[in-house]
Design an enzyme around this catalytic site. Sequence first.
Site, mmCIF file in Angstrom:
data_model
loop_
_atom_site.group_PDB
_atom_site.id
_atom_site.type_symbol
_atom_site.label_atom_id
_atom_site.label_comp_id
_atom_site.label_asym_id
_atom_site.label_seq_id
_atom_site.Cartn_x
_atom_site.Cartn_y
_atom_site.Cartn_z
ATOM 1 C CB CYS A 114 -0.895 -0.047 1.028
ATOM 2 S SG CYS A 114 -1.692 -1.101 1.285
ATOM 3 C CG HIS A 262 -3.669 3.258 1.093
ATOM 4 N ND1 HIS A 262 -3.770 2.472 -0.465
ATOM 5 C CD2 HIS A 262 -3.451 2.300 1.853
ATOM 6 C CE1 HIS A 262 -4.070 1.758 -0.680
ATOM 7 N NE2 HIS A 262 -3.878 1.174 1.195
ATOM 8 C CG ASN A 292 -7.181 -1.279 0.024
ATOM 9 O OD1 ASN A 292 -6.364 -1.010 -1.184
ATOM 10 N ND2 ASN A 292 -6.241 -1.819 1.309
HETATM 11 O O1 UT7 Z 1 -4.258 -1.425 3.080
HETATM 12 C C1 UT7 Z 1 -3.607 -1.804 3.781
HETATM 13 C C2 UT7 Z 1 -4.558 -1.514 5.346
HETATM 14 N N1 UT7 Z 1 -6.012 -2.228 5.610
HETATM 15 C C3 UT7 Z 1 -6.244 -1.742 7.107
HETATM 16 O O2 UT7 Z 1 -5.909 -0.539 6.314
HETATM 17 C C4 UT7 Z 1 -8.059 -2.181 6.644
HETATM 18 C C5 UT7 Z 1 -7.404 -2.072 7.981
HETATM 19 N N2 UT7 Z 1 -9.017 -3.014 8.727
HETATM 20 C C6 UT7 Z 1 -10.437 -2.860 8.370
HETATM 21 O O3 UT7 Z 1 -10.370 -1.890 7.562
HETATM 22 C C7 UT7 Z 1 -11.275 -3.691 8.724
HETATM 23 O O4 UT7 Z 1 -10.195 -4.051 9.923
HETATM 24 C C8 UT7 Z 1 -12.295 -4.471 8.399
HETATM 25 C C9 UT7 Z 1 -12.822 -3.936 7.533
HETATM 26 C C10 UT7 Z 1 -10.843 -6.042 7.453
HETATM 27 C C11 UT7 Z 1 -12.446 -5.380 8.981
HETATM 28 O O5 UT7 Z 1 -13.634 -4.639 9.342
HETATM 29 P P1 UT7 Z 1 -14.015 -4.991 11.354
HETATM 30 O O6 UT7 Z 1 -14.422 -4.314 11.566
HETATM 31 O O7 UT7 Z 1 -11.983 -5.225 11.718
HETATM 32 O O8 UT7 Z 1 -14.460 -6.469 11.482
HETATM 33 P P2 UT7 Z 1 -13.284 -8.152 11.797
HETATM 34 O O9 UT7 Z 1 -12.104 -8.502 11.330
HETATM 35 O O10 UT7 Z 1 -13.350 -8.090 13.801
HETATM 36 O O11 UT7 Z 1 -14.523 -9.004 11.848
HETATM 37 C C12 UT7 Z 1 -15.933 -8.756 12.561
HETATM 38 C C13 UT7 Z 1 -17.007 -9.543 12.275
HETATM 39 C C14 UT7 Z 1 -16.593 -11.437 12.268
HETATM 40 O O12 UT7 Z 1 -17.638 -12.535 12.463
HETATM 41 P P3 UT7 Z 1 -17.912 -12.545 13.952
HETATM 42 O O13 UT7 Z 1 -16.963 -12.743 14.340
HETATM 43 O O14 UT7 Z 1 -18.284 -11.054 14.814
HETATM 44 O O15 UT7 Z 1 -19.240 -13.364 13.725
HETATM 45 C C15 UT7 Z 1 -16.991 -11.562 10.657
HETATM 46 O O16 UT7 Z 1 -16.745 -13.183 10.200
HETATM 47 O O17 UT7 Z 1 -17.806 -9.806 10.368
HETATM 48 C C16 UT7 Z 1 -17.609 -11.054 9.917
HETATM 49 N N3 UT7 Z 1 -16.599 -10.691 8.423
HETATM 50 C C17 UT7 Z 1 -18.326 -10.185 7.422
HETATM 51 N N4 UT7 Z 1 -19.041 -10.274 7.267
HETATM 52 C C18 UT7 Z 1 -19.775 -10.151 6.505
HETATM 53 C C19 UT7 Z 1 -15.865 -10.923 7.786
HETATM 54 N N5 UT7 Z 1 -15.985 -10.408 6.960
HETATM 55 C C20 UT7 Z 1 -17.217 -10.121 6.143
HETATM 56 C C21 UT7 Z 1 -17.734 -9.695 5.435
HETATM 57 N N6 UT7 Z 1 -18.945 -9.971 5.063
HETATM 58 N N7 UT7 Z 1 -17.152 -9.343 4.255
#
Ligand code: UT7
Length: 335
Positions: A114, A262, A292
């Site tokens: 990135c 970014h 992204n």
């Molecule tokens: O470009 C490089 C830098 N990248 C970044 O800076 C990205 C940084 N991180 C993020 O943007 C976020 O952490 C994400 C968007 C990737 C994820 O969001 P989050 O709020 O951190 O969600 P999470 O990974 O903690 O997941 C929460 C829940 C989980 O379910 P449970 O365990 O709470 O039942 C996941 O399984 O959401 C679930 N989940 C989804 N649900 C529907 C994960 N992905 C999905 C999805 N659709 N696509």
Amino acid sequence: MYNSKIIGLGYFVPDNVVTNDMLSEIMDTNDEWIQERTGIKERRHVIKGEDTTSTMGVKAARIAIERAGIDKDEIDFIVFATLSPDYYFPGPGVLVQRDMGIKTVGAIDIRNQCSGFVYGISLADQYIKSGMYKNVLVIGSELHSGGLDMTTRGRGVSVIFGDGAGAVVMTREEDNSKGILSTHLHSEGAHAEELSLIAPGMGKRWVLDILKDNDPDDESYFPYMNGQFVFKNAVVRFSEVIMEGLKANNLEPKDIDMLIPHQANLRISQFIQHKMRLRDDQVYNNIMKYGNTTAASIPIALTEAWEQGKIKEGDLVVLAAFGSGFTWGSAIIRW
Ligand code: UT7
């Protein structure tokens, strides 16, 4: 010593639009979750056979060179940033040199994910500052869609990334108060595996292991992201490196005319905007349309903002990135 400045910009994205609803037909996800957590509404995916990482880079580069008003034969050096190269080796820089029919100038490939484009700008800036090269082509391009786990198992990563390319032509600037004022680069390899793609590589999963195991459930081919950990580090590092750049030039957040972060997550951009007390017109976001696109996200957003007349001569433009490595960086530009 010279300064360097950007004199031409271009971008290319594939025509194929993939909406959140389309993804929800092939994995357990939904538009509401994706928009709420990331701001993304749709992204572009290459149709296999139509483009590669390098051909998208070439398309963006052609536009940038034309707008720079120079001939391709005046390019002295090629910088190509990507995490999704056409080949394991050689890197895409030489493919651009070949496909554009540029004379046998040097071509370097940057592996900083990135932050790759900001690293690329920094490298080009140093070459131009020293007088070694006059015109440098810097490309950021990614073809993510061919390598994502498009099943529910991979949904935490695969809904986020999109394909596309952006490019700039940088040249010599005699006035030291204009152009790239400074660049600031960092890394913290302690968190290398928190956002990574392990295989194929010559570390944990050799190509020979993959062939021997022939395991269809092997996830090491796919990108892995510890989302919340990456998010927490991103908001801190983005803010730090923007402030570092501003401070080095005796500037403050209020002096920024356009911040191009970014496009990792709209929530990250909004957090930084809020923290720096920037108005909406001081920050450009397009993650809603493209997801992204990693090394391509800054040059695509920069080009769009410029095309829309949001960047004018004399403006203070700040580029900032954070991502896998971890690596992060900023560029402070007087346009
Ligand atoms: O470009 C490089 C830098 N990248 C970044 O800076 C990205 C940084 N991180 C993020 O943007 C976020 O952490 C994400 C968007 C990737 C994820 O969001 P989050 O709020 O951190 O969600 P999470 O990974 O903690 O997941 C929460 C829940 C989980 O379910 P449970 O365990 O709470 O039942 C996941 O399984 O959401 C679930 N989940 C989804 N649900 C529907 C994960 N992905 C999905 C999805 N659709 N696509």
